[in-house]
Design a protein around this motif. Sequence first.
Motif, PDB file in Angstrom:
ATOM      1  N   ALA A 120      14.821 -19.851 -50.997  1.00  0.00           N
ATOM      2  CA  ALA A 120      15.592 -18.925 -51.832  1.00  0.00           C
ATOM      3  C   ALA A 120      15.011 -17.515 -51.761  1.00  0.00           C
ATOM      4  O   ALA A 120      15.745 -16.528 -51.730  1.00  0.00           O
ATOM      5  N   PHE A 121      13.681 -17.411 -51.714  1.00  0.00           N
ATOM      6  CA  PHE A 121      13.041 -16.095 -51.667  1.00  0.00           C
ATOM      7  C   PHE A 121      13.058 -15.488 -50.267  1.00  0.00           C
ATOM      8  O   PHE A 121      12.916 -14.281 -50.109  1.00  0.00           O
ATOM      9  N   LEU A 122      13.213 -16.316 -49.250  1.00  0.00           N
ATOM     10  CA  LEU A 122      13.362 -15.783 -47.897  1.00  0.00           C
ATOM     11  C   LEU A 122      14.628 -14.939 -47.772  1.00  0.00           C
ATOM     12  O   LEU A 122      14.674 -13.987 -46.986  1.00  0.00           O
ATOM     13  N   LEU A 123      15.653 -15.278 -48.549  1.00  0.00           N
ATOM     14  CA  LEU A 123      16.900 -14.516 -48.526  1.00  0.00           C
ATOM     15  C   LEU A 123      16.666 -13.057 -48.879  1.00  0.00           C
ATOM     16  O   LEU A 123      17.369 -12.173 -48.409  1.00  0.00           O
ATOM     17  N   ARG A 124      15.680 -12.791 -49.713  1.00  0.00           N
ATOM     18  CA  ARG A 124      15.417 -11.422 -50.159  1.00  0.00           C
ATOM     19  C   ARG A 124      14.569 -10.636 -49.175  1.00  0.00           C
ATOM     20  O   ARG A 124      14.345  -9.447 -49.351  1.00  0.00           O
ATOM     21  N   GLY A 125      14.085 -11.308 -48.125  1.00  0.00           N
ATOM     22  CA  GLY A 125      13.272 -10.609 -47.126  1.00  0.00           C
ATOM     23  C   GLY A 125      11.833 -10.410 -47.547  1.00  0.00           C
ATOM     24  O   GLY A 125      11.168  -9.482 -47.071  1.00  0.00           O
ATOM     25  N   LEU A 126      11.321 -11.262 -48.421  1.00  0.00           N
ATOM     26  CA  LEU A 126       9.940 -11.130 -48.894  1.00  0.00           C
ATOM     27  C   LEU A 126       8.947 -11.578 -47.826  1.00  0.00           C
ATOM     28  O   LEU A 126       9.046 -12.683 -47.287  1.00  0.00           O
TER      29      LEU A 126
ATOM     30  N   LEU B  91      11.021 -19.070 -37.608  1.00  0.00           N
ATOM     31  CA  LEU B  91      10.350 -18.137 -38.511  1.00  0.00           C
ATOM     32  C   LEU B  91       9.556 -17.086 -37.743  1.00  0.00           C
ATOM     33  O   LEU B  91       9.592 -15.892 -38.068  1.00  0.00           O
ATOM     34  N   PHE B  92       8.837 -17.527 -36.718  1.00  0.00           N
ATOM     35  CA  PHE B  92       8.052 -16.573 -35.918  1.00  0.00           C
ATOM     36  C   PHE B  92       8.957 -15.587 -35.172  1.00  0.00           C
ATOM     37  O   PHE B  92       8.635 -14.410 -35.049  1.00  0.00           O
ATOM     38  N   SER B  93      10.093 -16.063 -34.683  1.00  0.00           N
ATOM     39  CA  SER B  93      10.991 -15.199 -33.904  1.00  0.00           C
ATOM     40  C   SER B  93      11.723 -14.178 -34.774  1.00  0.00           C
ATOM     41  O   SER B  93      12.268 -13.204 -34.259  1.00  0.00           O
ATOM     42  N   THR B  94      11.757 -14.407 -36.086  1.00  0.00           N
ATOM     43  CA  THR B  94      12.461 -13.481 -36.984  1.00  0.00           C
ATOM     44  C   THR B  94      11.498 -12.788 -37.952  1.00  0.00           C
ATOM     45  O   THR B  94      11.911 -12.320 -39.008  1.00  0.00           O
ATOM     46  N   SER B  95      10.236 -12.700 -37.587  1.00  0.00           N
ATOM     47  CA  SER B  95       9.229 -12.148 -38.500  1.00  0.00           C
ATOM     48  C   SER B  95       9.522 -10.700 -38.886  1.00  0.00           C
ATOM     49  O   SER B  95       9.203 -10.263 -39.997  1.00  0.00           O
ATOM     50  N   SER B  96      10.156  -9.935 -37.993  1.00  0.00           N
ATOM     51  CA  SER B  96      10.419  -8.511 -38.278  1.00  0.00           C
ATOM     52  C   SER B  96      11.433  -8.311 -39.397  1.00  0.00           C
ATOM     53  O   SER B  96      11.555  -7.207 -39.935  1.00  0.00           O
ATOM     54  N   GLN B  97      12.173  -9.360 -39.766  1.00  0.00           N
ATOM     55  CA  GLN B  97      13.186  -9.242 -40.818  1.00  0.00           C
ATOM     56  C   GLN B  97      12.572  -9.205 -42.217  1.00  0.00           C
ATOM     57  O   GLN B  97      13.230  -8.812 -43.170  1.00  0.00           O
ATOM     58  N   TYR B  98      11.319  -9.592 -42.323  1.00  0.00           N
ATOM     59  CA  TYR B  98      10.699  -9.714 -43.638  1.00  0.00           C
ATOM     60  C   TYR B  98       9.717  -8.570 -43.842  1.00  0.00           C
ATOM     61  O   TYR B  98       8.568  -8.618 -43.411  1.00  0.00           O
ATOM     62  N   ARG B  99      10.217  -7.519 -44.514  1.00  0.00           N
ATOM     63  CA  ARG B  99       9.424  -6.301 -44.700  1.00  0.00           C
ATOM     64  C   ARG B  99       8.930  -6.110 -46.126  1.00  0.00           C
ATOM     65  O   ARG B  99       7.959  -5.409 -46.358  1.00  0.00           O
ATOM     66  N   LEU B 100       9.643  -6.690 -47.072  1.00  0.00           N
ATOM     67  CA  LEU B 100       9.341  -6.422 -48.473  1.00  0.00           C
ATOM     68  C   LEU B 100       8.038  -7.105 -48.878  1.00  0.00           C
ATOM     69  O   LEU B 100       7.938  -8.328 -48.892  1.00  0.00           O
ATOM     70  N   HIS B 101       7.044  -6.283 -49.200  1.00  0.00           N
ATOM     71  CA  HIS B 101       5.728  -6.818 -49.545  1.00  0.00           C
ATOM     72  C   HIS B 101       5.664  -7.208 -51.013  1.00  0.00           C
ATOM     73  O   HIS B 101       6.405  -6.693 -51.849  1.00  0.00           O
ATOM     74  N   SER B 102       4.757  -8.098 -51.306  1.00  0.00           N
ATOM     75  CA  SER B 102       4.517  -8.479 -52.690  1.00  0.00           C
ATOM     76  C   SER B 102       3.539  -7.501 -53.315  1.00  0.00           C
ATOM     77  O   SER B 102       2.761  -6.844 -52.631  1.00  0.00           O
TER      78      SER B 102
ATOM     79  N   ARG C 193      15.112   7.607 -52.276  1.00  0.00           N
ATOM     80  CA  ARG C 193      14.600   6.842 -53.410  1.00  0.00           C
ATOM     81  C   ARG C 193      14.394   5.392 -52.976  1.00  0.00           C
ATOM     82  O   ARG C 193      15.041   4.936 -52.036  1.00  0.00           O
ATOM     83  N   VAL C 194      13.519   4.700 -53.687  1.00  0.00           N
ATOM     84  CA  VAL C 194      13.193   3.307 -53.363  1.00  0.00           C
ATOM     85  C   VAL C 194      13.751   2.379 -54.424  1.00  0.00           C
ATOM     86  O   VAL C 194      13.571   2.610 -55.627  1.00  0.00           O
ATOM     87  N   ALA C 195      14.444   1.316 -53.968  1.00  0.00           N
ATOM     88  CA  ALA C 195      14.965   0.295 -54.898  1.00  0.00           C
ATOM     89  C   ALA C 195      15.313  -0.953 -54.110  1.00  0.00           C
ATOM     90  O   ALA C 195      15.862  -0.877 -53.011  1.00  0.00           O
ATOM     91  N   GLY C 196      14.985  -2.111 -54.666  1.00  0.00           N
ATOM     92  CA  GLY C 196      15.378  -3.387 -54.076  1.00  0.00           C
ATOM     93  C   GLY C 196      14.895  -3.602 -52.657  1.00  0.00           C
ATOM     94  O   GLY C 196      15.551  -4.293 -51.879  1.00  0.00           O
ATOM     95  N   GLY C 197      13.759  -3.022 -52.299  1.00  0.00           N
ATOM     96  CA  GLY C 197      13.239  -3.177 -50.935  1.00  0.00           C
ATOM     97  C   GLY C 197      13.855  -2.220 -49.926  1.00  0.00           C
ATOM     98  O   GLY C 197      13.609  -2.350 -48.730  1.00  0.00           O
ATOM     99  N   PHE C 198      14.641  -1.254 -50.400  1.00  0.00           N
ATOM    100  CA  PHE C 198      15.276  -0.271 -49.517  1.00  0.00           C
ATOM    101  C   PHE C 198      14.737   1.125 -49.801  1.00  0.00           C
ATOM    102  O   PHE C 198      14.427   1.461 -50.952  1.00  0.00           O
ATOM    103  N   ALA C 199      14.645   1.916 -48.749  1.00  0.00           N
ATOM    104  CA  ALA C 199      14.437   3.354 -48.884  1.00  0.00           C
ATOM    105  C   ALA C 199      15.797   3.983 -48.630  1.00  0.00           C
ATOM    106  O   ALA C 199      16.246   4.076 -47.480  1.00  0.00           O
ATOM    107  N   ILE C 200      16.480   4.384 -49.698  1.00  0.00           N
ATOM    108  CA  ILE C 200      17.850   4.885 -49.587  1.00  0.00           C
ATOM    109  C   ILE C 200      17.823   6.398 -49.481  1.00  0.00           C
ATOM    110  O   ILE C 200      17.362   7.087 -50.397  1.00  0.00           O
ATOM    111  N   VAL C 201      18.303   6.893 -48.359  1.00  0.00           N
ATOM    112  CA  VAL C 201      18.245   8.316 -48.025  1.00  0.00           C
ATOM    113  C   VAL C 201      19.558   8.978 -48.418  1.00  0.00           C
ATOM    114  O   VAL C 201      20.638   8.423 -48.204  1.00  0.00           O
ATOM    115  N   LEU C 202      19.456  10.173 -48.982  1.00  0.00           N
ATOM    116  CA  LEU C 202      20.649  10.969 -49.245  1.00  0.00           C
ATOM    117  C   LEU C 202      21.015  11.707 -47.957  1.00  0.00           C
ATOM    118  O   LEU C 202      20.274  12.576 -47.496  1.00  0.00           O
ATOM    119  N   GLU C 203      22.121  11.330 -47.371  1.00  0.00           N
ATOM    120  CA  GLU C 203      22.628  11.842 -46.085  1.00  0.00           C
ATOM    121  C   GLU C 203      21.649  11.544 -44.950  1.00  0.00           C
ATOM    122  O   GLU C 203      21.573  10.394 -44.503  1.00  0.00           O
TER     123      GLU C 203
END
Length: 624
Positions: A149-155, A193-204, A347-357
């Motif tokens: 379930a937590f893998l879905l969030r990219g943790l 899991l090893f082949s998709t390791s780059s998908q999990y960026r959100l650190h604890s 700004r940072v939220a939910g594991g994203f760096a959301i850029v204005l334009e």
Amino acid sequence: VYIAMVALGFPASITASAAAYIIAVLMMIISPFLRGLGAVELSMVYVLEQFGYTSTQALSITILYRVFEFWLLLLIGVLAFGWKGRKLFFRATPVLFTFTLGVVNIVSAVLPPIHHRLNLLRAYLPLDAIHASNLLVLFIGMGLLVTSAFLLRGLRNAWIVAIVFSCFSLIGHLTKALDYEEAFVAAFTLLVLFSTSSQYRLHSSSKWLKAGFKTSAIGFAALMIFGWVSFYFVDAKHFGENFTWQQSLLHTVKNILLVEDNSLHPVTRFAKELIWLVRGISFFNWAFLFLCMIVPQFKKQAINENAREKARFLLKEFGNSAVDYFKLYKDKLIFLSDIHEAFISYRVAGGFAIVLEGPVCNEEFRIEVLQEFDRHCRTMGLKPAFYRVDESSIHLFDQLRKHKLLIGQEAVMEIKDFNLGGRDKKALRNSLNSLQKKGYTVTIHPAPHSEDFLLQLKKISNEWLQSFEKKESVFSQGMFDDKELKEQDIITVSDENGSMKAFLNIIPDYAEDECTYDLIRRTNDAPGGVMDALIIKLIDYAKERNKLYLNLGLVPMTGISQPNTAAEQIIRLAAEKMKQFRHYKGLREFKEKYATIWGNKYLVYDSDFDLLQLPVALNKVMRP
């Protein structure tokens, strides 16, 4: 549940079926995971065992029931999901295999081993080791269900836990009873899991992790002392024997690790409650530690005033957008490029760096700055996303193989072509004439402003927010801020008694020959047409300063005449059918009275899977 009992040839009971079903529904309601995943299975098995079914019978009934009630439907949904979006399916594959491995582990641990394989294994491993491996597989299976379930969030930590659990599963299946079929599932899960390791960026969060280890260590130490002393001093009548210090320590460790202790035989109710007390506290301690390991990390970066001053200089040099003013707003973080004269506001939220334009810099360096920011996001454990990207900049993101989603259109008016003549402007003329006859006046107030003047504006703003049930938003727009408005030119509409009924604030526009505004608000009792009066006065203001264009801002969820993706189809349908989005239609009609140019605006992101999480993240960054 009753049909499952009959189908398997077990004694069928309406009472047992009803009790198991009711408990299962309750677990579905209170469980935070997919329809009570794991909790339903365990609770149903427990309830059925209380009605006299063996563990194997209870598990068989539960599995057959859940196959048709949940797992088969989930499989069909996953297949349909994969067929319509292969890239999304690839992102979900590790989650699917981790979940599957968890189910395989639980079933494999509960069902009896294949006899001839077990005899072969006994020639190489002691019986205690085989029993320990069997329990290991069971508990790891439960852990994998939760981890998926937590893998879905990219943790990132969820990925690490999944790797560790999969390794233990591989070893556990081989040492339990040479279950090479299950071991193959574990091995394949590891490969995915090893082949998709780059998908999990959100650190604890390191802060939560340290707190978790510290608190759990203290908790386990206290529980160890409690259990050790309790088992040593407990009366012999409760367990049928007096324990030595070594035995007490061994029993305590086994119960803390939630391992089955076959050498411990409780005789009295007190003895059973002592065991459950130690195990219960241990369970919550492990759960707390696991929670601390997966709490996402959102770093609150200190605002660097030197970086902000540098960004202000670059904005004057390279700014070319109507929302550039908000790139230095107080809610933003600033990324300064190390390779070029450039900055990015986000700004940072939910594991994203959301850029204005996008980046503010010389046009020829924008690709390199975007690549540099992407590397910065990887270092920070964040995924980049870009909000309100102009049509003219999309080619840059196409080169970086990013995805785009049309989110609305920006209205721009060519000032030189505007006049109040003609049949199509008759309603507008009548509205303005009506205001004039009633004694309403429209006034431009140059900055700076007095405190009393700002207090009147504040009253209008609060009344507007309350009456229209709105909340202040930021990121690509401003909120009511006394300090900001004090230094901005303001246009107001006042009644015959001089009481202000509406206002509009003019903000700096870095686009060449363009003028724009931010807030436009009115009171409840303001007559119709006050908003038009403000815009007409703003047009006069722009003409006096030789501006060629008036930027009227973004109209979200409009302009999608030919949806290119399923996401755009959903946006179009929501705008047309859902009540909470219908006000955008009215906003569009208001701006169409003036706009001559409509420009597409996009949300740019890395993968389609991000769209499942981006709406929540965008909602967070738009809060003050």
